[in-house]
Scaffold this active site. Structure first.
Site, short mmCIF file in Angstrom:
data_model
loop_
_atom_site.label_atom_id
_atom_site.label_comp_id
_atom_site.label_asym_id
_atom_site.label_seq_id
_atom_site.Cartn_x
_atom_site.Cartn_y
_atom_site.Cartn_z
N GLU A 126 49.36 -11.40 62.97
CA GLU A 126 49.38 -9.96 62.55
C GLU A 126 48.75 -8.94 63.28
O GLU A 126 49.35 -7.94 63.51
CB GLU A 126 49.06 -9.89 60.88
CG GLU A 126 50.44 -10.51 60.05
CD GLU A 126 51.65 -9.84 60.21
OE1 GLU A 126 51.64 -8.86 60.28
OE2 GLU A 126 52.67 -10.65 60.19
N TYR A 210 48.82 -3.69 54.20
CA TYR A 210 49.85 -4.39 54.97
C TYR A 210 49.60 -5.56 55.24
O TYR A 210 50.17 -6.73 54.85
CB TYR A 210 50.43 -3.57 55.79
CG TYR A 210 51.37 -4.39 56.93
CD1 TYR A 210 52.56 -4.81 56.68
CD2 TYR A 210 50.79 -4.82 57.87
CE1 TYR A 210 53.48 -5.68 57.37
CE2 TYR A 210 51.58 -6.02 59.14
CZ TYR A 210 52.86 -6.08 58.35
OH TYR A 210 53.50 -7.17 59.26
N ASP A 228 55.25 -2.13 56.93
CA ASP A 228 54.85 -1.91 58.26
C ASP A 228 55.96 -0.83 58.96
O ASP A 228 56.73 -0.36 58.00
CB ASP A 228 54.89 -3.18 59.12
CG ASP A 228 56.37 -3.64 59.85
OD1 ASP A 228 57.31 -3.35 58.89
OD2 ASP A 228 56.27 -4.30 60.71
N CYS A 283 68.06 -2.97 61.90
CA CYS A 283 68.10 -1.52 61.42
C CYS A 283 67.17 -0.98 62.39
O CYS A 283 65.98 -0.62 62.36
CB CYS A 283 67.59 -1.68 60.05
SG CYS A 283 67.67 0.18 59.39
N CYS A 290 74.54 -1.36 62.02
CA CYS A 290 75.07 -1.06 60.60
C CYS A 290 76.11 -2.22 60.18
O CYS A 290 76.26 -2.92 59.17
CB CYS A 290 75.40 0.29 60.07
SG CYS A 290 74.19 1.32 60.41
N CYS A 293 74.67 -5.67 59.33
CA CYS A 293 73.37 -5.45 58.18
C CYS A 293 73.86 -6.06 56.92
O CYS A 293 74.75 -5.51 56.23
CB CYS A 293 72.96 -4.08 58.12
SG CYS A 293 71.31 -4.01 57.06
N CYS A 299 73.11 0.26 51.15
CA CYS A 299 72.40 1.23 51.79
C CYS A 299 72.85 2.79 51.79
O CYS A 299 74.00 3.13 52.05
CB CYS A 299 72.51 1.13 53.42
SG CYS A 299 71.58 2.28 54.54
#
Length: 611
Positions: A126, A210, A228, A283, A290, A293, A299
């Protein structure tokens, strides 16, 4: 856990400043806008239609219609369970596609030690992935885990070793935070990271909300969210949230959405990784896919784009049709006062609202690449490196002696550059050469020499000309080297996320004044004090007088360095001489490496031999 980050240009530069998205107070401007929105009950979202001619006909200007007012319920996930199921089905098919070694499924059979080891692995990945692309991180992660397989191995190391392994990855403060966090975990928590996000965030330095959520959801299966840059963008579109992206109210809405995804989830770590993966690969900031997705049916940004364009096409020429047709205006108490206006039919990429980026401040540093050789024809050449402080920019790395943030008026003066070199040499060397005003002129400049120290090269009235040929020059300190030449090496531009640095470089050559009969470099001051220059220097060791001076040890010299450190740890080295062939392998940042290459070109262009 993974995400695709914007590639760094130097030691910084990313679309997102902090992967933890630490909550900040909203800017006053945003607060005023929200207050105005509240008082006007949503009327600020109504933009007037294009003006008409006196006869009532359109003036020919294209009409821009804003999206209609909406209620706050638009920014709340409507079916989080269904969305989570769809998300996990998609993730199960793609989680191994990019070959990330830190991505492993959670095992309910893990004991406490295995979970803690997993937490360490996720933590390292991370921190490395913050503002850095996945493809760049993979080899660094593998080398790191080979060198520091456990948190105890890392805690037993030192900052120079850690920085050496991190070299080239940028954002070196991340490496320092990993080291200090590991040392605290071993010292105070039994060699394990805390097993819950609240304690991890509050007790381990360098871990924010986070990172704590990512580590604890993946390693400990705790139902805590992540937010994030990728998840921020994904949720902003999913909820059609068009508000100042770093305002506290905006982040509260997004954290609530992220929390809804993992609430009572059986696989919270996979849910969080799936959100990040979807934001990273589907995304995207530009050209989002799209059609591919899995969250497209829910959305709101995609629906606004589709419906708005259909209405604008169907109602072309009909006044305000797109702003009212098919939309029920919510009660005034339910109106969202957080979002900023957005034109009807705006593309998905209109979300999230663009952040106001501060212009990077301009700074100019005068860098002195100080070389020492016993005599002009010597093939053994040493260069002086100074270690930066443990905190702040490029913490713990080495650099050439530098006068930071010099005024532009000063930086354009050659005499000022000479004075800076004098001050640095006086602070760094136990027996420094005499200052330019009392120094005898060096031999005449050779053909093609850019500049040499001495009255013959200085402008009238400068410090270099203060000693006339008729004035006696004081003798240098016993064993002191002399300044053979100073050669301007040009400017090097290096861009950080918040600073645009110009390094004005000069090559300073010292000759003579060896510290011993074996011909080793002059003795260095352990903890130099740069009077008035403000140069970055390391903090003094506990119990060690800042003015203590010491010559280099034979062990230092045998490995290609001659330091002023007294500790056996390399981390205590404040100043050191480094052989020319070892400079590129020292713990120096990208900017210093640029400087080194530029200075080397001065003599390599002349055949590779010193003058």
């Amino acid at each position: 856990m993974s995400r695709k980050r914007k590639a760094e240009l130097s030691d910084s530069g990313s679309e997102y400043e902090d992967a933890s998205y630490d909550e900040k107070k909203p800017r006053k401007r945003a607060v005023r806008r929200n207050a105005k929105a509240s008082s006007s009950s949503g009327k600020k979202r109504e933009r007037r239609a294009a003006p008409k001619d006196v006869d009532g006909s359109d003036s020919g200007q294209e009409e821009t219609v804003e999206a209609p007012p909406h209620g706050v319920s638009l920014h709340v996930l409507s079916h989080p369970e269904l969305q989570r199921e769809a998300l996990l089905r998609w993730y199960d098919g793609v989680h191994a596609a990019r070959g990330m070694p830190w991505r492993k499924p959670y095992q309910h059979s893990w004991d406490a030690e295995q979970k803690a080891q997993r937490a360490y692995e996720v933590w390292v990945s991370e921190i490395m992935l913050q503002q850095t692309q996945v493809a760049t991180v993979i080899p660094y992660y593998n080398r790191w885990m080979e060198r520091f397989p456990t948190i105890r191995d890392l805690a037993a190391s030192d900052i120079d070793t850690v920085n050496g392994l991190w070299k080239g990855l940028g954002y070196y403060s991340r490496a320092a935070r990993l080291l200090s966090g590991a040392q605290k975990a071993v010292r105070e928590h039994g060699g394990r990271l805390p097993d819950n996000a609240q304690d991890m965030e509050s007790k381990i330095p360098g871990i924010g909300r986070y990172s704590a959520g990512a580590i604890c959801s993946i390693a400990y299966n705790q139902c805590v969210p992540v937010l994030d840059g990728n998840v921020h963008r994904l949720l902003s579109r999913l909820l059609a949230l068009h508000a100042p992206p770093k305002a506290k109210q905006t982040l509260d809405v997004l954290w609530a959405g992220a929390s809804a995804f993992v609430k009572d989830a059986e696989r919270p770590g996979d849910v969080n990784q799936a959100l990040i993966e979807l934001g990273s690969t589907v995304c995207k900031v530009r050209d989002p896919a799209c059609g591919a997705c899995v969250l497209q049916p829910w959305c709101a940004a995609y629906e606004h784009q589709r419906a708005g364009r259909e209405q604008q096409h169907a109602s072309k020429g009909t006044k305000d049709a797109a702003s009212s047709a098919g939309h029920a205006v919510p009660d005034i108490e339910e109106l969202c006062t957080l979002c900023e206006p957005v034109p009807a039919g705006s593309p998905v990429t209109a979300y999230p609202m663009k952040a106001e980026k501060k212009k990077a401040r301009e700074e100019l540093d005068v860098v002195n690449v100080i070389e020492w050789r016993q005599h002009a024809a010597s093939t053994e050449r040493w260069f002086l490196l100074v270690r930066r402080p443990e905190g702040g920019l490029l913490a713990g790395l080495h650099e050439f002696p530098t006068a930071p943030n010099v005024p532009v008026t000063t930086s354009s003066s050659s005499s000022a550059h000479i004075e800076i070199a004098d001050s640095l040499l006086s602070a760094l060397l136990v027996s420094p050469p005499p200052s330019s005003g009392t120094r005898p002129a060096p031999p005449a400049a050779a053909a093609g020499q850019t500049a040499r120290r001495g009255p013959s090269r200085a402008s009238a009235g400068s410090a270099s000309t203060s000693a006339s040929s008729s004035s006696p020059c004081p003798s240098p300190s016993p064993g002191a080297p002399r300044v053979a030449k100073i050669v301007p090496a040009g400017d090097v531009l290096h861009v950080f996320s918040h600073i645009r640095k110009t390094y004005r470089v000069q090559w300073v050559v010292l000759e003579g004044g060896a510290s011993d009969a074996s011909g080793h470099p002059p003795a260095l001051v352990q903890h130099p004090e740069f009077a008035g220059l403000g140069a970055a220097m390391p903090k003094t060791s506990k119990g060690m007088p800042p003015g203590k001076r010491r010559t280099s040890t034979n062990a230092d010299k045998s490995r290609g360095t001659a330091s002023a450190a007294t500790s056996s740890s390399a981390s205590a080295q404040a100043t050191q001489w480094v052989r020319m062939e070892a400079v590129a392998d020292a713990n120096i940042g990208t900017g210093v490496m640029k400087i080194w290459r530029q200075v080397r070109a001065l003599w390599e262009d002349d055949g590779g031999e010193p003058e």
